[in-house]
Design an enzyme around this catalytic site. Structure first.
Site, PDB file in Angstrom:
ATOM      1  N   TRP A  51      -0.567  -3.006   8.536  1.00  0.00           N
ATOM      2  CA  TRP A  51      -1.036  -2.708   7.183  1.00  0.00           C
ATOM      3  C   TRP A  51      -0.934  -1.205   6.968  1.00  0.00           C
ATOM      4  CZ3 TRP A  51      -1.424  -7.079   4.643  1.00  0.00           C
ATOM      5  CH2 TRP A  51      -1.719  -8.249   5.339  1.00  0.00           C
ATOM      6  N   THR A  52      -0.555  -0.801   5.755  1.00  0.00           N
ATOM      7  CA  THR A  52      -0.117   0.587   5.576  1.00  0.00           C
ATOM      8  C   THR A  52      -0.981   1.415   4.624  1.00  0.00           C
ATOM      9  OG1 THR A  52       1.444  -0.055   3.835  1.00  0.00           O
ATOM     10  CG2 THR A  52       2.262  -0.036   6.107  1.00  0.00           C
ATOM     11  N   GLU A  53      -2.278   1.086   4.516  1.00  0.00           N
ATOM     12  CA  GLU A  53      -3.137   1.920   3.684  1.00  0.00           C
ATOM     13  C   GLU A  53      -3.038   3.398   4.074  1.00  0.00           C
ATOM     14  OE1 GLU A  53      -5.435  -2.062   3.802  1.00  0.00           O
ATOM     15  OE2 GLU A  53      -4.059  -0.923   5.057  1.00  0.00           O
ATOM     16  N   ASP A  64      -2.293  -1.191  12.840  1.00  0.00           N
ATOM     17  CA  ASP A  64      -2.792  -0.077  12.031  1.00  0.00           C
ATOM     18  C   ASP A  64      -4.021   0.557  12.673  1.00  0.00           C
ATOM     19  OD1 ASP A  64      -4.035  -2.538  11.461  1.00  0.00           O
ATOM     20  OD2 ASP A  64      -4.712  -1.883   9.486  1.00  0.00           O
ATOM     21  N   ARG A 121       0.847  -1.191   0.000  1.00  0.00           N
ATOM     22  CA  ARG A 121       0.000   0.000   0.000  1.00  0.00           C
ATOM     23  C   ARG A 121       0.883   1.242   0.000  1.00  0.00           C
ATOM     24  NH1 ARG A 121      -2.791  -4.185   2.544  1.00  0.00           N
ATOM     25  NH2 ARG A 121      -4.589  -4.709   1.226  1.00  0.00           N
ATOM     26  N   ASP A 138       0.297  -7.156  -3.437  1.00  0.00           N
ATOM     27  CA  ASP A 138      -1.122  -6.885  -3.155  1.00  0.00           C
ATOM     28  C   ASP A 138      -1.724  -6.166  -4.357  1.00  0.00           C
ATOM     29  OD1 ASP A 138      -3.620  -6.364  -1.618  1.00  0.00           O
ATOM     30  OD2 ASP A 138      -2.348  -6.970   0.055  1.00  0.00           O
ATOM     31  N   TYR A 161      -3.444  -5.841  15.542  1.00  0.00           N
ATOM     32  CA  TYR A 161      -3.455  -5.033  14.329  1.00  0.00           C
ATOM     33  C   TYR A 161      -2.998  -3.618  14.676  1.00  0.00           C
ATOM     34  CZ  TYR A 161      -5.044  -8.150  10.675  1.00  0.00           C
ATOM     35  OH  TYR A 161      -5.086  -9.140   9.713  1.00  0.00           O
ATOM     36  N   TRP A 218      -6.102 -14.336  11.948  1.00  0.00           N
ATOM     37  CA  TRP A 218      -6.220 -12.882  12.040  1.00  0.00           C
ATOM     38  C   TRP A 218      -7.630 -12.425  12.398  1.00  0.00           C
ATOM     39  CZ3 TRP A 218      -9.132  -9.461   9.004  1.00  0.00           C
ATOM     40  CH2 TRP A 218      -9.734 -10.004   7.849  1.00  0.00           C
ATOM     41  N   ASP A 250      -6.330 -14.950   1.862  1.00  0.00           N
ATOM     42  CA  ASP A 250      -7.411 -14.191   2.480  1.00  0.00           C
ATOM     43  C   ASP A 250      -8.206 -13.412   1.445  1.00  0.00           C
ATOM     44  OD1 ASP A 250      -5.122 -12.518   2.058  1.00  0.00           O
ATOM     45  OD2 ASP A 250      -6.117 -10.964   3.245  1.00  0.00           O
ATOM     46  N   GLU A 251      -9.438 -13.103   1.788  1.00  0.00           N
ATOM     47  CA  GLU A 251     -10.271 -12.137   1.064  1.00  0.00           C
ATOM     48  C   GLU A 251     -10.233 -12.336  -0.457  1.00  0.00           C
ATOM     49  OE1 GLU A 251     -10.041  -8.501   4.308  1.00  0.00           O
ATOM     50  OE2 GLU A 251      -8.541  -8.560   2.723  1.00  0.00           O
ATOM     51  N   HIS A 295      -6.274 -10.431  -3.907  1.00  0.00           N
ATOM     52  CA  HIS A 295      -5.326  -9.318  -3.751  1.00  0.00           C
ATOM     53  C   HIS A 295      -4.254  -9.360  -4.839  1.00  0.00           C
ATOM     54  CE1 HIS A 295      -6.925  -7.634  -0.057  1.00  0.00           C
ATOM     55  NE2 HIS A 295      -7.022  -8.845   0.455  1.00  0.00           N
TER      56      HIS A 295
END
Length: 778
Positions: A484-486, A436, A173, A202, A434, A409, A336-337, A273
């Site tokens: 996580w670095t959004e 973030d 990110r 990602d 987490y 997670w 994931d996701e 992702h």
């Protein structure tokens, strides 16, 4: 508990030992807390310019350890200790000696022995010695005022609770240089961690140089715009953003980490992702595109086409390149996701499902098992090359790869399930790990974060083996926190988000559960934060803030309040909203609130670095009355203080994870409030939250019923509200129901949640959360 030792006549001792004047005495009360510290009554060791660091001749790893220790000491004492090689049978005078000892049972354990004559740090392995060095390093003053330090005579025996002690960093990110990645690894070393989880691919960027697939960096490493502010803002910065690591740079990082006994676990996320992959090679997707390196945060329907054999060959090729760069036993393959949307309509994926005999059963769809096919195939490839896979807990949804290690997670439930199935587990629950998330419930002066609330105390309270038998608990390899670095764009912001939470995590990972004590940790972490300051790391300082704890007492219909600071500052408070001064009420012990007040408190310090707080408490006819759920209980992650949270007189802010809100999912919420005596009422209000990018939607119906006997209820008010369709919306709303005055004892509130997340939402069609806070009755 470790105890501090007081020495008599230190000036005399110091002069006899060659110190110029009385100096500071160290303490082995460090973070993480050692297993056992035995202080003796012997004279201390004087660490000064005459001290040497010695290691056995021929041991290059211990030589490097000795050089590390010399460097660490120079940072505190402003001089460098010489490093000396010791031939077998020889001794060193006035030395810190590093050596191996096969009788130490744990390969990461160490013994630190201090006498008047010298210091010995020994371990079964060089890695164990390294952790002994960290303890000695952290016991020293962050920045000594003179050139000598007294080390109390003691024996420290120590070993870690868990074998896997990790920190994660997302560089997709937002990208961070090799130099900063090395600094991040140094932080791990300081906190006795042994694993760096490097999230390298990602939707928003591919960060690994590939010799076989050059478009991954030519195209996939650069996005042409980036969302500004929160997900769904609709505003974009058109500046190109990118970056990647060459294979040589990644090998450089691996070597740097290895010197500090840290294993680098790389992650490529599969099969979701992967928009950066699809933008580079559209043929690997189900639709063929067009695709772009994603400018937004979230979860997206376009994923790898598992029915395309060329795609699966790509996966194996990339994994093959990865294992040439990273010697790690573990390779993280994500999992994931990954939405199944495209697979359901893709002829190639449906053919793969048919050819492989992937059937829907046990609550899982054929498409769930298609993901399992992808994971299992990646695992077979890696196993054939002597490697093992780690995947996020979604890999449990279907047929889990037989030898996979699960990274849990979504809370601890997935990890518990995997351990019960006999799989190894790394606990990294978003409830505790987490980083973030916001660090405090007062976000007004905090840098932008994804949301949530994860203070140091919450990190510290995690016990990753709760709920497991002794046999199952052996499958918990360890604990990791994720960053996580959004919303984290700079190195300073990274430091701020991990420090000092990393210290609390270190104690969860290293220290035996029975030894953990948060109050004691608070005292010890102060010294560690001085080390952060000396190294100019941008750490969060909210541990120095004044904190209030509000404990509802339902029986007495009062709130018991305690105030707390990390140091010995004097605390003064008022209950009428006026500014506290040293002439206000001095806080000494728990006090009680039984009416509406405006609490203000201040910790007053001699250096002028005061801290304060303001809290409103509002009493109404429902406040602290007995309350219970008649239907849905809160979702496990958002139960917090239970039902009383809804009538505790305190209103939550815009952060849903502070403990002031209760979260529900999937069904109507019905609850009963007992006013305890016939009471006239004419209005009820309820606070609810809308926070679309956190999957939180407002209610659609609120209904009030009353009863005199708790048997027959009469509906007295009901309102319906439209279902929100704005996928960017976030707000707090008060739902007021006015009705003709009625005298009653029992009040039943029924709240119907929104049915599904709206069209256009990243989780369109799924059940949203309903978050409720203060219920007031007038």
């Amino acid at each position: 508990m470790n105890k501090l030792i007081r020495f008599v006549a230190l000036p005399t001792l110091c002069l006899l030992m060659g110190c110029a004047k009385p100096q500071e005495v160290t303490s082995y009360s460090v973070v993480p807390m050692p297993r056992e510290v035995k202080l003796t009554e012997e004279k201390p060791f004087c660490l000064n310019e005459n001290t040497v660091v010695a290691y056995p001749a021929g041991n290059t790893l211990l030589k490097r350890n000795a050089e590390f220790l010399s460097e660490y000491i120079s940072q505190s004492l402003a001089f460098t200790l010489p490093v000396q090689e010791l031939e077998e049978g020889h001794t060193a005078k006035h030395a810190i000696v590093l050596t191996l000892n096969s009788t130490i049972s744990n390969k990461e354990g160490y013994r630190l022995s201090v006498t008047e004559k010298g210091v010995v740090i020994e371990g079964q392995t060089e890695q164990g010695v390294f952790y002994g060095i960290q303890t000695l390093r952290k016991s020293l003053p962050a920045l000594a005022e003179s050139k000598s330090i007294l080390l109390p005579s003691a024996v420290v025996d120590d070993e870690p609770r868990f074998t896997y002690r990790g920190m994660h960093l997302d560089v997709c990110r937002h990208f961070f240089s090799v130099e900063f990645v090395k600094e991040y690894i140094d932080l791990l070393a300081l906190h006795n961690m042994n694993t760096f989880h490097w999230h390298l691919t990602d939707d928003q960027g591919w960060r690994i140089e590939s010799k076989k697939y050059p478009k991954l960096t030519e195209v996939g490493s650069v996005r042409h715009r980036t969302v500004v502010g929160y997900l769904g803002s609709g505003i974009y910065d058109p500046t190109e953003y990118g970056g990647y690591y060459t294979q040589e740079q990644m090998k450089e990082v691996v070597a740097y980490a290895a010197e500090r006994y840290i294993n680098v676990v790389p992650e490529i996320d599969l099969p979701g992702h992967t928009l950066a992959v699809l933008a580079s090679y559209p043929e690997f997707g189900c639709t063929g595109g067009p695709y772009e390196v994603c400018p937004d945060w979230g979860v997206f329907p376009d994923v790898l086409c598992i029915g395309n054999e060329q795609t699966m060959e790509f996966v194996e090729d990339i994994l093959g390149e990865l294992i040439e760069i990273f010697p790690s036993k573990y390779i993280h393959i994500g999992g994931d996701e990954a939405p199944r949307t495209r697979w359901k309509k893709c002829p190639k994926c449906q053919k793969r499902i048919a050819d492989e005999g992937l059937k829907a059963s046990g609550g899982y769809t054929a498409e769930d098992r298609l993901q399992s096919y992808c994971m299992q195939r990646a695992e077979r490839f890696l196993n054939s090359h002597g490697r093992s896979v780690i995947g996020w807990d979604e890999i449990l949804n279907g047929d889990i790869a037989p030898n996979a290690t699960v990274m849990s997670w979504q809370g601890t439930v997935g990890g518990i399930k995997a351990a019960q199935m006999g799989h190894d587990v790394i606990m990294t629950p978003n409830t505790h790990c987490y980083f973030d998330f916001y660090q405090t419930d007062d976000t007004r002066n905090e840098p932008l974060a994804i949301g949530g609330c994860l203070p140091v105390s919450k990190v510290y309270e995690l016990d990753p083996t709760v709920g497991l038998t002794d046999k199952q608990a052996k499958h918990i390899l360890g604990v990791q926190a994720n960053l996580w670095t959004e919303y984290i764009t700079t190195t300073e912001h990274v430091e701020y988000m991990v420090l000092p939470r990393m210290a609390a995590l270190a104690e969860v990972q290293w220290t035996a559960a029975k030894q953990k004590d948060y109050r004691n940790f608070q005292k010890r972490v102060v010294h560690l934060m001085k080390l952060y300051h000396k190294n100019r790391w941008n750490y969060a300082k909210y541990l120095y803030d004044l904190h209030a704890n509000f404990q509802p007492d339902m029986e007495k219909r009062q709130i018991n309040v305690t105030l707390d600071v990390i140091d010995d500052a004097s605390i003064y408070y008022t209950l009428d909203g006026s500014e506290p001064t040293s002439f206000s009420t001095c806080y000494t012990d728990t006090f009680h609130i039984d009416k509406s007040v405006q609490l203000r408190a201040k910790a007053i310090r001699p250096d002028g670095k005061n801290s304060g707080l303001e809290e409103s408490v509002s009493f109404n006819k429902a406040t602290l009355c007995p309350i219970r759920f008649l239907s849905a209980e809160p979702y496990p992650n958002y139960t917090f203080g239970g039902a009383v949270t809804l009538v505790d007189g305190r209103v939550g802010n815009e952060n849903f994870a502070t403990g002031a809100w209760l979260g529900f999912v999937g069904e109507e919420v019905s609850l009963l409030i007992d006013l305890q005596q016939p009471t006239e009422i004419s209005r009820l209000s309820l606070n609810a939250m809308t926070y679309m990018d956190a999957w939180i939607m407002a209610p659609t119906t609120v209904m009030v019923s009353v009863s005199d006997n708790n048997k027959e209820f009469i509906s007295i008010a009901s309102k319906q509200y439209p279902v929100d369709t704005d996928t960017r919306k976030r707000c707090i709303s008060t739902y007021d129901l006015n009705f003709n005055a009625v005298t009653t004892r029992y009040v039943k509130l029924s709240v119907q949640p929104s049915p599904t997340l709206p069209v256009g939402h990243s989780a369109e069609g799924k059940a949203p959360f309903l978050f409720m806070d203060e219920i007031a009755i007038f």
